[in-house]
Design a protein around this motif. Structure first.
Motif, PDB file in Angstrom:
ATOM      1  N   ILE A 157      60.879  42.952  31.708  1.00  0.00           N
ATOM      2  CA  ILE A 157      59.672  43.772  31.806  1.00  0.00           C
ATOM      3  C   ILE A 157      58.522  42.965  32.402  1.00  0.00           C
ATOM      4  O   ILE A 157      57.794  43.444  33.283  1.00  0.00           O
ATOM      5  CB  ILE A 157      59.278  44.329  30.427  1.00  0.00           C
ATOM      6  N   TRP A 158      58.351  41.724  31.936  1.00  0.00           N
ATOM      7  CA  TRP A 158      57.298  40.868  32.492  1.00  0.00           C
ATOM      8  C   TRP A 158      57.491  40.690  34.000  1.00  0.00           C
ATOM      9  O   TRP A 158      56.529  40.775  34.777  1.00  0.00           O
ATOM     10  CB  TRP A 158      57.298  39.502  31.811  1.00  0.00           C
ATOM     11  N   ILE A 159      58.722  40.449  34.400  1.00  0.00           N
ATOM     12  CA  ILE A 159      59.012  40.223  35.820  1.00  0.00           C
ATOM     13  C   ILE A 159      58.761  41.491  36.641  1.00  0.00           C
ATOM     14  O   ILE A 159      58.141  41.444  37.708  1.00  0.00           O
ATOM     15  CB  ILE A 159      60.464  39.733  35.996  1.00  0.00           C
ATOM     16  N   CYS A 160      59.233  42.628  36.147  1.00  0.00           N
ATOM     17  CA  CYS A 160      59.045  43.893  36.868  1.00  0.00           C
ATOM     18  C   CYS A 160      57.568  44.264  36.980  1.00  0.00           C
ATOM     19  O   CYS A 160      57.134  44.843  37.983  1.00  0.00           O
ATOM     20  CB  CYS A 160      59.814  45.012  36.175  1.00  0.00           C
ATOM     21  N   SER A 161      56.794  43.916  35.946  1.00  0.00           N
ATOM     22  CA  SER A 161      55.372  44.242  35.963  1.00  0.00           C
ATOM     23  C   SER A 161      54.612  43.451  37.021  1.00  0.00           C
ATOM     24  O   SER A 161      53.496  43.832  37.411  1.00  0.00           O
ATOM     25  CB  SER A 161      54.754  43.975  34.582  1.00  0.00           C
ATOM     26  N   LEU A 162      55.207  42.363  37.483  1.00  0.00           N
ATOM     27  CA  LEU A 162      54.591  41.586  38.560  1.00  0.00           C
ATOM     28  C   LEU A 162      54.577  42.348  39.878  1.00  0.00           C
ATOM     29  O   LEU A 162      53.883  41.950  40.817  1.00  0.00           O
ATOM     30  CB  LEU A 162      55.331  40.260  38.750  1.00  0.00           C
ATOM     31  N   ALA A 163      55.323  43.449  39.946  1.00  0.00           N
ATOM     32  CA  ALA A 163      55.399  44.222  41.190  1.00  0.00           C
ATOM     33  C   ALA A 163      54.029  44.705  41.633  1.00  0.00           C
ATOM     34  O   ALA A 163      53.717  44.713  42.832  1.00  0.00           O
ATOM     35  CB  ALA A 163      56.354  45.406  41.017  1.00  0.00           C
ATOM     36  N   ILE A 164      53.194  45.113  40.682  1.00  0.00           N
ATOM     37  CA  ILE A 164      51.879  45.644  41.051  1.00  0.00           C
ATOM     38  C   ILE A 164      50.951  44.558  41.593  1.00  0.00           C
ATOM     39  O   ILE A 164      50.421  44.704  42.699  1.00  0.00           O
ATOM     40  CB  ILE A 164      51.243  46.381  39.861  1.00  0.00           C
ATOM     41  N   PRO A 165      50.721  43.437  40.867  1.00  0.00           N
ATOM     42  CA  PRO A 165      49.844  42.409  41.455  1.00  0.00           C
ATOM     43  C   PRO A 165      50.393  41.820  42.745  1.00  0.00           C
ATOM     44  O   PRO A 165      49.615  41.476  43.643  1.00  0.00           O
ATOM     45  CB  PRO A 165      49.739  41.349  40.352  1.00  0.00           C
ATOM     46  N   ILE A 166      51.707  41.719  42.871  1.00  0.00           N
ATOM     47  CA  ILE A 166      52.286  41.219  44.122  1.00  0.00           C
ATOM     48  C   ILE A 166      51.990  42.188  45.262  1.00  0.00           C
ATOM     49  O   ILE A 166      51.632  41.784  46.376  1.00  0.00           O
ATOM     50  CB  ILE A 166      53.804  40.994  43.967  1.00  0.00           C
ATOM     51  N   ALA A 167      52.115  43.491  44.979  1.00  0.00           N
ATOM     52  CA  ALA A 167      51.797  44.496  46.000  1.00  0.00           C
ATOM     53  C   ALA A 167      50.326  44.425  46.398  1.00  0.00           C
ATOM     54  O   ALA A 167      49.981  44.560  47.579  1.00  0.00           O
ATOM     55  CB  ALA A 167      52.139  45.889  45.470  1.00  0.00           C
ATOM     56  N   LEU A 168      49.435  44.205  45.432  1.00  0.00           N
ATOM     57  CA  LEU A 168      48.013  44.072  45.741  1.00  0.00           C
ATOM     58  C   LEU A 168      47.762  42.886  46.664  1.00  0.00           C
ATOM     59  O   LEU A 168      46.967  42.967  47.609  1.00  0.00           O
ATOM     60  CB  LEU A 168      47.201  43.898  44.455  1.00  0.00           C
ATOM     61  N   LEU A 169      48.452  41.787  46.381  1.00  0.00           N
ATOM     62  CA  LEU A 169      48.281  40.580  47.189  1.00  0.00           C
ATOM     63  C   LEU A 169      48.822  40.766  48.605  1.00  0.00           C
ATOM     64  O   LEU A 169      48.187  40.365  49.584  1.00  0.00           O
ATOM     65  CB  LEU A 169      48.988  39.399  46.521  1.00  0.00           C
ATOM     66  N   VAL A 170      49.974  41.382  48.707  1.00  0.00           N
ATOM     67  CA  VAL A 170      50.636  41.502  50.006  1.00  0.00           C
ATOM     68  C   VAL A 170      49.924  42.514  50.900  1.00  0.00           C
ATOM     69  O   VAL A 170      49.707  42.249  52.095  1.00  0.00           O
ATOM     70  CB  VAL A 170      52.116  41.901  49.818  1.00  0.00           C
ATOM     71  N   ILE A 171      49.539  43.655  50.361  1.00  0.00           N
ATOM     72  CA  ILE A 171      48.960  44.722  51.186  1.00  0.00           C
ATOM     73  C   ILE A 171      47.541  44.391  51.619  1.00  0.00           C
ATOM     74  O   ILE A 171      47.183  44.523  52.794  1.00  0.00           O
ATOM     75  CB  ILE A 171      49.021  46.065  50.438  1.00  0.00           C
ATOM     76  N   ASP A 172      46.690  43.986  50.684  1.00  0.00           N
ATOM     77  CA  ASP A 172      45.318  43.597  51.047  1.00  0.00           C
ATOM     78  C   ASP A 172      44.694  42.873  49.859  1.00  0.00           C
ATOM     79  O   ASP A 172      44.098  43.503  48.984  1.00  0.00           O
ATOM     80  CB  ASP A 172      44.483  44.820  51.433  1.00  0.00           C
ATOM     81  N   LYS A 173      44.825  41.554  49.839  1.00  0.00           N
ATOM     82  CA  LYS A 173      44.391  40.788  48.672  1.00  0.00           C
ATOM     83  C   LYS A 173      42.871  40.740  48.505  1.00  0.00           C
ATOM     84  O   LYS A 173      42.367  40.407  47.435  1.00  0.00           O
ATOM     85  CB  LYS A 173      44.934  39.361  48.749  1.00  0.00           C
ATOM     86  N   HIS A 174      42.107  41.073  49.557  1.00  0.00           N
ATOM     87  CA  HIS A 174      40.649  41.012  49.474  1.00  0.00           C
ATOM     88  C   HIS A 174      39.998  42.368  49.231  1.00  0.00           C
ATOM     89  O   HIS A 174      38.774  42.482  49.265  1.00  0.00           O
ATOM     90  CB  HIS A 174      40.076  40.408  50.758  1.00  0.00           C
ATOM     91  N   ASP A 175      40.789  43.392  48.987  1.00  0.00           N
ATOM     92  CA  ASP A 175      40.240  44.733  48.781  1.00  0.00           C
ATOM     93  C   ASP A 175      39.754  44.879  47.335  1.00  0.00           C
ATOM     94  O   ASP A 175      40.220  45.721  46.570  1.00  0.00           O
ATOM     95  CB  ASP A 175      41.300  45.780  49.112  1.00  0.00           C
ATOM     96  N   VAL A 176      38.809  44.028  46.969  1.00  0.00           N
ATOM     97  CA  VAL A 176      38.298  43.956  45.603  1.00  0.00           C
ATOM     98  C   VAL A 176      36.786  44.143  45.635  1.00  0.00           C
ATOM     99  O   VAL A 176      36.110  43.630  46.514  1.00  0.00           O
ATOM    100  CB  VAL A 176      38.649  42.605  44.952  1.00  0.00           C
ATOM    101  N   GLN A 177      36.271  44.888  44.672  1.00  0.00           N
ATOM    102  CA  GLN A 177      34.830  45.117  44.594  1.00  0.00           C
ATOM    103  C   GLN A 177      34.408  45.188  43.136  1.00  0.00           C
ATOM    104  O   GLN A 177      35.229  45.447  42.256  1.00  0.00           O
ATOM    105  CB  GLN A 177      34.466  46.428  45.296  1.00  0.00           C
ATOM    106  N   PHE A 178      33.111  44.969  42.902  1.00  0.00           N
ATOM    107  CA  PHE A 178      32.604  45.124  41.541  1.00  0.00           C
ATOM    108  C   PHE A 178      32.217  46.573  41.330  1.00  0.00           C
ATOM    109  O   PHE A 178      31.507  47.173  42.142  1.00  0.00           O
ATOM    110  CB  PHE A 178      31.399  44.223  41.282  1.00  0.00           C
ATOM    111  N   ASN A 179      32.679  47.141  40.224  1.00  0.00           N
ATOM    112  CA  ASN A 179      32.527  48.557  39.939  1.00  0.00           C
ATOM    113  C   ASN A 179      31.505  48.746  38.820  1.00  0.00           C
ATOM    114  O   ASN A 179      31.782  48.454  37.660  1.00  0.00           O
ATOM    115  CB  ASN A 179      33.893  49.122  39.529  1.00  0.00           C
TER     116      ASN A 179
END
Length: 213
Positions: A157-179
């Motif tokens: 489960i821990w390993i599979c859950s890494l899919a989301i942060p890895i996808a964030l990094l690969v697709i656009d790691k700088h698409d971050v903003q303060f909300n």
């Protein structure tokens, strides 16, 4: 020198959702802000006390008179909840100061760790429910579901859950903003690829576990 934090603050790329304007989205009512601060303090304290008690009582004192497989999953859920509490601590800091002062590193860390821990939390809940059901439905075979097998499932489960942060990094790691709507750093999901990946990842890591529960 390239600074992703400057890019984050000054970028004019179109965002699917943007709540970076304090005047429009910030909390201006001090009574409301103090209520949220009190609520987050309560959540952090109760989470820290409850989760540490579960971990200490189950590992050092073997205090829970439950099936060992269930206790093992509870331990992983407690660790995951402590990770969620770390993110809530950052919410609290920004609420108290009324601005984003956690810095670039913590802002990015908050985004990736939150998406990781939330996905893991859904899956751990589903795993705990499934194991309880199997033990109740097949009591004569409950001894086959050992503590080590639960740890293996939780590791997956821990390993599979890494899919989301890895996808964030690969697709656009700088698409971050303060909300300012939530007083936390958030991911923009601006790239076109998210039109495909959001439904896929949401289905496997959030919808399916909820159906199981």
């Amino acid at each position: 020198k390239y600074d992703p934090w400057i890019t984050l603050k000054t970028s004019h790329r179109p965002m699917n959702v943007s709540f970076t304007n304090y005047t429009e989205y910030g909390i201006h009512n001090q009574a409301v802000r103090y209520c949220w601060i009190s609520y987050y303090i309560f959540i952090i304290l109760s989470s820290f006390l409850g989760d540490t008690t579960i971990l200490v009582a189950s590992t050092k004192y073997n205090a829970f008179k439950l099936h060992k497989a269930i206790v093992a999953v509870m331990q992983h859920m407690a660790v995951c909840d402590l990770l969620n509490s770390f993110n809530i601590c950052l919410y609290l800091v920004t609420l108290i100061s009324e601005r984003n002062n956690v810095g670039s590193f913590l802002c990015y860390l908050q985004v990736y760790s939150r998406n990781f821990s939330y996905a893991a939390s859904f899956c751990f809940t589903a795993a705990l429910t499934s194991i309880k059901l199997l033990i109740v439905q097949y009591p004569l075979h409950s001894h086959l579901w050992t503590k080590s097998k639960s740890h293996i499932v939780c590791g997956i489960i821990w390993i599979c859950s890494l899919a989301i942060p890895i996808a964030l990094l690969v697709i656009d790691k700088h698409d971050v903003q303060f909300n300012y709507l939530m007083y936390t750093c958030s991911y923009g999901f601006s790239a076109d690829a998210w039109k495909i990946w959001v439904p896929v990842l949401s289905t496997f890591l959030t919808v399916v576990p909820n159906i199981v529960v």
